[in-house]
Design an enzyme around this catalytic site. Structure first.
Site, PDB file in Angstrom:
ATOM      1  N   HIS A  19       0.823  -1.213   0.000  1.00  0.00           N
ATOM      2  CA  HIS A  19       0.000   0.000   0.000  1.00  0.00           C
ATOM      3  C   HIS A  19       0.856   1.261   0.000  1.00  0.00           C
ATOM      4  O   HIS A  19       2.088   1.187  -0.012  1.00  0.00           O
ATOM      5  CB  HIS A  19      -1.016  -0.017   1.147  1.00  0.00           C
ATOM      6  CG  HIS A  19      -0.391  -0.136   2.515  1.00  0.00           C
ATOM      7  ND1 HIS A  19       0.401   0.838   3.051  1.00  0.00           N
ATOM      8  CD2 HIS A  19      -0.435  -1.122   3.446  1.00  0.00           C
ATOM      9  CE1 HIS A  19       0.807   0.490   4.249  1.00  0.00           C
ATOM     10  NE2 HIS A  19       0.326  -0.730   4.518  1.00  0.00           N
ATOM     11  N   HIS A  22       3.912   1.607   2.361  1.00  0.00           N
ATOM     12  CA  HIS A  22       5.109   0.875   1.910  1.00  0.00           C
ATOM     13  C   HIS A  22       5.791   1.648   0.786  1.00  0.00           C
ATOM     14  O   HIS A  22       7.020   1.735   0.718  1.00  0.00           O
ATOM     15  CB  HIS A  22       4.744  -0.518   1.381  1.00  0.00           C
ATOM     16  CG  HIS A  22       4.000  -1.370   2.360  1.00  0.00           C
ATOM     17  ND1 HIS A  22       2.904  -2.122   2.015  1.00  0.00           N
ATOM     18  CD2 HIS A  22       4.191  -1.594   3.679  1.00  0.00           C
ATOM     19  CE1 HIS A  22       2.456  -2.767   3.076  1.00  0.00           C
ATOM     20  NE2 HIS A  22       3.221  -2.464   4.102  1.00  0.00           N
ATOM     21  N   CYS A 127       0.191  -9.091  20.450  1.00  0.00           N
ATOM     22  CA  CYS A 127      -0.609  -8.532  19.347  1.00  0.00           C
ATOM     23  C   CYS A 127      -0.126  -9.182  18.055  1.00  0.00           C
ATOM     24  O   CYS A 127       1.030  -8.985  17.656  1.00  0.00           O
ATOM     25  CB  CYS A 127      -0.456  -7.016  19.280  1.00  0.00           C
ATOM     26  SG  CYS A 127      -1.172  -6.343  17.757  1.00  0.00           S
ATOM     27  N   CYS A 130       1.051  -6.692  15.266  1.00  0.00           N
ATOM     28  CA  CYS A 130       2.424  -6.187  15.435  1.00  0.00           C
ATOM     29  C   CYS A 130       3.419  -7.332  15.475  1.00  0.00           C
ATOM     30  O   CYS A 130       4.622  -7.100  15.376  1.00  0.00           O
ATOM     31  CB  CYS A 130       2.572  -5.437  16.757  1.00  0.00           C
ATOM     32  SG  CYS A 130       1.625  -3.951  16.915  1.00  0.00           S
ATOM     33  N   CYS A 144      -4.446  -2.653  21.256  1.00  0.00           N
ATOM     34  CA  CYS A 144      -3.238  -2.166  20.602  1.00  0.00           C
ATOM     35  C   CYS A 144      -3.629  -0.952  19.760  1.00  0.00           C
ATOM     36  O   CYS A 144      -4.508  -1.055  18.893  1.00  0.00           O
ATOM     37  CB  CYS A 144      -2.652  -3.260  19.701  1.00  0.00           C
ATOM     38  SG  CYS A 144      -1.496  -2.587  18.492  1.00  0.00           S
ATOM     39  N   HIS A 147      -3.410  -1.430  15.904  1.00  0.00           N
ATOM     40  CA  HIS A 147      -4.286  -2.380  15.202  1.00  0.00           C
ATOM     41  C   HIS A 147      -5.719  -2.389  15.715  1.00  0.00           C
ATOM     42  O   HIS A 147      -6.570  -3.089  15.158  1.00  0.00           O
ATOM     43  CB  HIS A 147      -3.680  -3.792  15.259  1.00  0.00           C
ATOM     44  CG  HIS A 147      -2.407  -3.866  14.468  1.00  0.00           C
ATOM     45  ND1 HIS A 147      -1.177  -3.678  15.043  1.00  0.00           N
ATOM     46  CD2 HIS A 147      -2.191  -4.046  13.146  1.00  0.00           C
ATOM     47  CE1 HIS A 147      -0.241  -3.755  14.101  1.00  0.00           C
ATOM     48  NE2 HIS A 147      -0.832  -3.963  12.951  1.00  0.00           N
ATOM     49  N   LYS A 296      -5.833   7.886  10.411  1.00  0.00           N
ATOM     50  CA  LYS A 296      -5.150   6.724   9.860  1.00  0.00           C
ATOM     51  C   LYS A 296      -5.983   6.206   8.682  1.00  0.00           C
ATOM     52  O   LYS A 296      -7.211   6.195   8.746  1.00  0.00           O
ATOM     53  CB  LYS A 296      -5.113   5.664  10.969  1.00  0.00           C
ATOM     54  CG  LYS A 296      -4.070   4.620  10.744  1.00  0.00           C
ATOM     55  CD  LYS A 296      -4.048   3.643  11.884  1.00  0.00           C
ATOM     56  CE  LYS A 296      -3.393   2.398  11.334  1.00  0.00           C
ATOM     57  NZ  LYS A 296      -3.195   1.366  12.280  1.00  0.00           N
ATOM     58  N   LYS A 299      -9.788   0.907   5.464  1.00  0.00           N
ATOM     59  CA  LYS A 299     -10.876   0.549   4.553  1.00  0.00           C
ATOM     60  C   LYS A 299     -12.216   0.889   5.184  1.00  0.00           C
ATOM     61  O   LYS A 299     -13.127   1.359   4.522  1.00  0.00           O
ATOM     62  CB  LYS A 299     -10.807  -0.949   4.237  1.00  0.00           C
ATOM     63  CG  LYS A 299      -9.653  -1.273   3.328  1.00  0.00           C
ATOM     64  CD  LYS A 299      -9.881  -2.605   2.599  1.00  0.00           C
ATOM     65  CE  LYS A 299      -8.649  -2.963   1.807  1.00  0.00           C
ATOM     66  NZ  LYS A 299      -7.781  -3.946   2.466  1.00  0.00           N
TER      67      LYS A 299
END
Ligand code: MSP
Length: 477
Positions: A19, A22, A127, A130, A144, A147, A296, A299
């Protein structure tokens, strides 16, 4: 012999497609690699994929695929995206490569034989997102924060890596910048973390995770994914795990990471190296996250911007430019599609695009359309200037782009003030002087732009390196 320069990106998890986050790290690393290459350094640039662990094992199961087949597919997608984004890496490491796995086993055996790894028990909140144990104070409402999931309580027999006995040495190396953590505020954050508690030994193996590198001294267990992953930075340049045969590229000059993986990179990674007696990387550079409209990207929120969409709208160089210019490199940056469209139009279409076509058209006016001879089109030799040097000290790639845009504006102003299209009618020699100055200015901009927008910069250079320009310049000699 030229100096070596070794730069790495994190290796990306292959539980999902690549994505924009990255892409951001990888483009930044590519820009730095191109810059250093153009300055004559012997550059190695490593990227790759992180392919073991529970998260990936679970994803493969969900997709009804054998894990190897699953990771093969996604790793290819990463390579494909890097091709589309014109990323010129020199090495691509996959942690499922046999050579890498054998080196990991060799290293673990060395650490075990030295007594740096011992058998014990570990319990904590894990987690899976992570792939890390989390302490209570890292959780928000028991979840977390990265996430938004509840970690699972886990307790198992495992092997642990000693951390306490490297702590003082690590603090010293960070304080002295022998192991530089940049930007500065991240260095301070890590130092205050290290000074305020004794590091707990960390678990380096898992009992119930099949998808990993088997421990060489206990076939019941596999290697914890982060240990396997860190070693990529050495195996990716050909290391086979022999302590007296460290590749010449090492130590890394710059390791790019996102802020979410700073803590592990600043503790576990150097701990492994210190235990092994291998030098630490010179610099860990931490960048922020890409947010979408202050939040953040996700979706569920529907605010995610896909890299494919960017490539389609802005092309390769447009995407590279817009991501790196979106905010200070090292801090969180906020992007929205509207703002990117605005910036694309202002900086690229009306900025660089417009100035190039103006200058090329004016040059042609002067001499009528011959093209052909390579003039001005020299190999890029050690391009450097004071501003670039300053911007590179703290890797402010965004400031370098801003500087380029200032040159574009100045050049635009120079042309508007000097009105060469009018001067052409009355004073050919003066026209030629104006056009020489403008062409050289544009060439300077193209050279500065080369690592960021390689194809565009080449096109500008070619458009200038024509017979018209040569004739033009001869007239004023
Ligand atoms: N596999 C580990 C890294 C191991 S390195 C020895 C990992 N992989 S990851 O795919 O989850 O993340 C890789 C990198 O992408 C991290 O540096 C992370 O910060 C970065 N990004 C993920 N989402 C991001 C944004 N939204 N914005 C910018 N970078 C982000 O962690």
């Amino acid at each position: 012999m030229s100096d070596k320069f070794y730069i790495t990106t994190p290796i990306y998890y292959v539980n999902a497609k690549p994505h924009i986050g990255h892409a951001y790290t990888t483009i930044a690393a590519d820009v730095l690699a191109r810059l250093r290459r153009s300055q004559g350094w012997d550059v190695s640039f490593l990227t790759g994929t992180d392919e073991h662990g529970l998260k990936i094992q679970k994803k493969a199961e969900e997709n009804g695929k054998d894990p190897q087949q699953f990771v093969d597919g996604i790793s290819e997608e990463f390579k494909g995206l890097w091709r589309s984004l014109n990323i010129e890496y020199s090495g691509f490491i996959r942690t499922t490569d046999t050579r890498h796995m054998m080196a990991v086993q060799k290293v673990l055996q060395i650490l075990y034989d030295k007594g740096a790894i011992y058998k014990g028990k570990y319990s904590g909140m894990y987690c899976v997102g992570c792939e890390q144990f989390k302490s209570e104070n890292e959780l928000i409402d028991g979840k977390c924060p990265d996430h938004d999931t509840m970690p699972e309580r886990m307790e198992e027999e495992c092997y642990l890596l000693k951390m306490a006995d490297i702590q003082d040495e690590l603090i010293r190396k960070i304080e002295s910048d022998e192991f530089r953590i940049a930007p500065e505020r991240y260095k301070n954050e890590i130092l205050s973390f290290l000074k305020n508690q004794s590091l707990n030994d960390i678990s380096i193996s898992r009992k119930n995770v099949r998808w990993g590198v088997p421990l060489p001294f206990d076939s019941e267990q596999t290697t914890y994914v982060w240990i396997d992953a860190f070693l990529n930075y050495l195996t990716g340049i050909g290391w086979n795990g022999e302590i007296d045969d460290i590749p010449k590229e090492w130590p890394a000059d710059v390791q790019f990471i996102g802020k979410d993986i700073l803590r592990v990179h600043a503790t576990i990674w150097p701990a492994i190296l210190i235990h092994l007696g291998i030098g630490l990387p010179k610099m860990l550079f931490t960048h922020g996250h890409i947010l979408s409209d202050g939040k953040k990207m996700s979706k569920t929120l529907g605010n995610a911007i896909s890299i494919e969409e960017m490539l389609e709208k802005f092309g390769v160089d447009g995407t590279r430019y817009l991501l790196l210019s979106a905010g200070p490199f090292g801090q969180d940056i906020d992007v929205t599609m509207e703002r990117m469209i605005e910036n694309y139009n202002a900086d690229l279409a009306n900025g660089i695009g417009n100035i190039t076509s103006r200058i090329v058209a004016l040059n042609q006016k002067m001499t009528g359309g011959f093209v052909g001879m390579d003039f001005l089109k020299k190999d890029v030799v050690a391009y450097d200037d004071g501003t670039l040097r300053e911007n590179l000290k703290n890797l402010r790639l965004d400031l370098e782009l801003r500087d380029i845009m200032i040159h574009v504006q100045e050049l635009n102003k120079y042309i508007a003030d000097n009105k060469p299209w009018e001067v052409f009618k009355s004073d050919e020699r003066k026209f030629a002087v104006i056009m020489e100055h403008s062409s050289r200015g544009l060439m300077f901009i193209a050279n500065k732009l080369l690592p960021f927008m390689p194809a565009t910069a080449e096109k500008i250079k070619e458009a200038l390196a024509t017979r018209q320009v040569e004739i033009l310049f001869q007239r004023i000699k």
